[in-house]
Design an enzyme around this catalytic site. Structure first.
Site, short mmCIF file in Angstrom:
data_model
loop_
_atom_site.label_atom_id
_atom_site.label_comp_id
_atom_site.label_asym_id
_atom_site.label_seq_id
_atom_site.Cartn_x
_atom_site.Cartn_y
_atom_site.Cartn_z
CD GLU A 1 36.46 -14.44 43.11
OE1 GLU A 1 35.91 -15.36 43.48
OE2 GLU A 1 36.46 -13.47 43.79
CD1 TRP B 1 54.92 -15.59 56.36
CD2 TRP B 1 54.05 -16.61 54.53
NE1 TRP B 1 55.02 -14.74 55.23
CE2 TRP B 1 54.25 -15.23 54.18
CE3 TRP B 1 53.29 -17.42 53.52
CZ2 TRP B 1 54.18 -14.84 52.70
CZ3 TRP B 1 53.00 -16.88 52.26
CH2 TRP B 1 53.21 -15.47 51.91
CB THR C 1 32.72 -13.00 46.40
OG1 THR C 1 32.71 -11.52 46.70
CG2 THR C 1 33.54 -13.03 45.00
P1 ADP Z 1 34.32 -16.63 49.53
O1 ADP Z 1 35.77 -16.52 48.76
O2 ADP Z 1 33.52 -15.26 49.85
O3 ADP Z 1 34.53 -17.45 50.64
P2 ADP Z 1 33.97 -18.73 47.62
O4 ADP Z 1 32.81 -19.67 47.60
O5 ADP Z 1 34.22 -18.29 46.19
O6 ADP Z 1 33.69 -17.47 48.26
O7 ADP Z 1 35.28 -19.33 48.28
C1 ADP Z 1 36.43 -19.50 47.57
C2 ADP Z 1 37.47 -19.66 48.66
O8 ADP Z 1 37.26 -20.94 49.42
C3 ADP Z 1 38.85 -20.10 48.14
O9 ADP Z 1 39.56 -18.93 47.76
C4 ADP Z 1 39.61 -20.96 49.09
O10 ADP Z 1 40.11 -19.88 49.91
C5 ADP Z 1 38.29 -21.66 49.81
N1 ADP Z 1 38.21 -22.97 49.32
C6 ADP Z 1 37.51 -23.46 48.41
N2 ADP Z 1 37.87 -25.01 48.41
C7 ADP Z 1 38.67 -25.02 49.46
C8 ADP Z 1 39.41 -26.44 49.74
N3 ADP Z 1 38.88 -27.55 49.15
N4 ADP Z 1 40.35 -26.32 50.61
C9 ADP Z 1 40.66 -25.15 51.39
N5 ADP Z 1 40.02 -23.98 50.94
C10 ADP Z 1 38.92 -23.81 50.18
#
Ligand code: ADP
Length: 545
Positions: free
Chosen positions: A333, A447, A188
């Protein structure tokens, strides 16, 4: 039980490549080479043959064994594709490193992964030089180029990729083994804590690739020309290198040049139909298109994900360039795809604005991913399109534990993975993210969605980027602080931003303070680093009456 009488053939990643190489042999893979910027092209058959040579290199001179971790620090190119297939196909594990991370963090990951060899593009020679001495487990560094373009380095004498391949035999029998064997490792990006490893299997990767091809996901077939602008070090370029082989589509790899001009040239030159990437890439391309008057008329479909899709971007591409845009949501993940926002037949009669509102949701669940939203007490919330809670998922391409056992708290007792996102689901399976669990602003028992607040602020004509963070408040527990990076040559005031927001969000959401910042801190995948903002503004005192 009456057993089905079907063959039990393992789902192997090498099977994707042998399919494409045998049945779509002349369909092209086009790459922009990082070392020269020149275009390289060959077919899936050549990719198969060279991957076989590479597998012989791994098993021969490099003495790679089953399960060994082999790391790559590389752009999207045909060579990186060969590594994807040869490493996993031979039974080892490809570990893709995000070069935008801090060098210390990269060295930490290579050590944590116990990387045996590291393949890297010439661009990253200085990075490799800087970390090589700290990488105790690494036996060889291999530079992904030919003799003529090999860099001079101080701490490393790299082997040369093309030399190794030239000396190897093109004949190789891909081994068959348990489909649950590990195939890929991706950490990650550490936006919300220490990096943790997701260890994919052959089975999970192949199932994810099949789903990625389907019409309502990426929807690419043998006639399609697909360009992953999302890097192969960002969750396997969202599975495109595998899906393209299933579909036998033409694959266009942009290498190191991700600026608007280079992307437009490739799209037009190669008649690209499907493109994928994070919003920052689309912002850069849009700016170039507007300045140059150039077009991207071949593009049918764009998948934008990784962070929320800005409304202005969606309207610009669909309105000015006739592109069908989808938003996808997922995470490292989850291999990563979880939702993709294609419209349903019942939406056909809707107005343009109503369609936009649906496309601004994070997308609709794809087959293979089950999802639920739960409240703080673990109760499952109704799928009514408004009851927000913690999003949990399960499915065959979602991790069941982290590599080398970190982060057990991410799993529930009844077998679901806690995504760390907060959002709601509706009856058609559309999911809307309202926040990350850690970013929700909890104020007086309610929230506030930091994402909605930020998106509203981004509509202000002088705002380039905005981030809302909850800061401790003596009366309300937390109140929003809005941090704004203004557009160049503008100087918005806190009052003008609050007045703009007042027309768009509930009154109790209005930020108690607005601070301006020259450059928003961004993480390695282009997302705003709220952890950094919280450090910068630690101890922030709101003016209270
Ligand atoms: P990291 O968690 O370290 O940023 P990732 O690339 O695995 O790495 O990111 C996953 C996270 O990115 C998701 O859990 C979410 O919070 C965010 N995310 C991914 N796609 C979207 C989207 N279309 N809109 C909003 N948030 C997103």
């Amino acid at each position: 039980m009456l057993r089905g009488q079907m063959m039990d053939r393992p789902l192997m990643i090498s099977g994707l490549l042998t399919h494409a190489g045998t049945n779509h042999g002349s369909r092209e893979i086009v790459s922009r080479l990082p070392e020269t910027g020149a275009i390289h092209r060959y077919g899936w058959k050549d990719c198969l043959t060279r991957s076989q040579r590479l597998a012989n290199v791994l098993e021969g001179p490099l003495k790679v064994h089953e399960g060994d971790r082999i790391s790559t620090i590389a752009w999207n190119t045909h060579r990186h594709l060969e590594l994807y297939y040869a490493i996993s196909g031979a039974g080892a594990v490809i570990h893709t490193v995000n070069p935008r991370l801090d060098p210390k963090q990269i060295a930490w990951m290579l050590d944590h992964a116990k990387a045996r060899h590291v393949f890297f593009d010439t661009t990253f020679a200085p990075l490799v030089d800087a970390i090589a001495k700290a990488c105790k487990t690494v036996k060889n560094f291999i530079v992904m180029t030919d003799e003529a373009h090999a860099p001079q380095m101080s701490n490393v004498k790299p082997l040369i990729y093309e030399d190794l391949l030239a000396k190897a035999s093109p004949d190789y029998d891909w081994p068959e083994f348990d489909e649950n064997a590990a195939a890929g490792l991706c950490y990650t990006s550490g936006t919300t804590g220490d990096p943790k490893g997701a260890l994919y299997s052959h089975r999970s990767t192949v199932l994810h690739a099949l789903m990625a091809c389907s019409m309502d996901t990426i929807g690419v077939g043998s006639r399609g020309v697909i360009m992953p602008v999302v890097p192969m070090f960002h969750v396997n370029a969202w599975g495109v290198p595998y899906a393209a082989a299933v579909a036998g589509s033409k694959l266009v790899m942009p290498g190191a040049q991700l600026d608007g001009k280079s992307l437009q040239e490739l799209i037009e030159g190669e008649a690209v139909t499907h493109v994928l990437g994070v919003p920052t890439v689309w912002l850069g391309l849009l700016q170039y298109l507007r300045e140059s008057g150039k077009r991207i008329d071949s593009v049918e479909n764009v998948l934008m994900g990784g962070s929320a899709m800005p409304e202005a971007l969606l309207r610009a591409y669909e309105g000015e360039y006739g592109v069908d845009m989808q938003q996808g949501w997922g995470m490292t993940e989850m291999s990563p795809l979880g939702t993709v926002g294609k419209l349903l037949p019942k939406h056909e009669g809707l107005s343009a604005d109503e369609k936009i509102a649906i496309k601004l949701k994070q997308g609709r669940l794809v087959w293979g991913v089950e999802m639920r939203a739960v409240d703080d007490g673990g109760n499952v919330l109704p799928r009514d399109g408004k009851s927000s809670g913690h999003i949990q998922v399960r499915g065959p391409w979602i991790i069941s534990s982290y590599f080398r056992g970190a982060g057990e708290e991410a799993f529930t007792d009844d077998g679901w993975f806690r995504t760390g996102d907060v959002g709601h689901l509706d009856e058609d399976g559309y999911m809307t993210i309202t926040d990350r669990s850690k970013d929700v602003i909890k104020t007086g028992g309610e929230w506030i969605s930091s994402i909605d607040l930020e998106n509203a602020a981004m509509g202000h004509p002088d705002v380039a980027m905005a981030a809302a963070v909850g800061m401790p408040h003596p009366k309300w527990q937390e109140r929003p602080l809005l941090v704004v990076q203004p557009k160049p040559n503008t100087s918005p005031t806190p009052d003008s931003i609050r007045a703009y927001l007042a027309e768009r969000v509930p009154k109790w959401w209005l930020p108690d303070a607005v601070e301006f910042i020259e450059q928003m801190p961004l993480g390695a995948t282009g997302k705003i680093l709220k952890t950094r903002l919280r450090e910068v503004y630690a101890g922030y005192a709101f003016e209270t009456e």
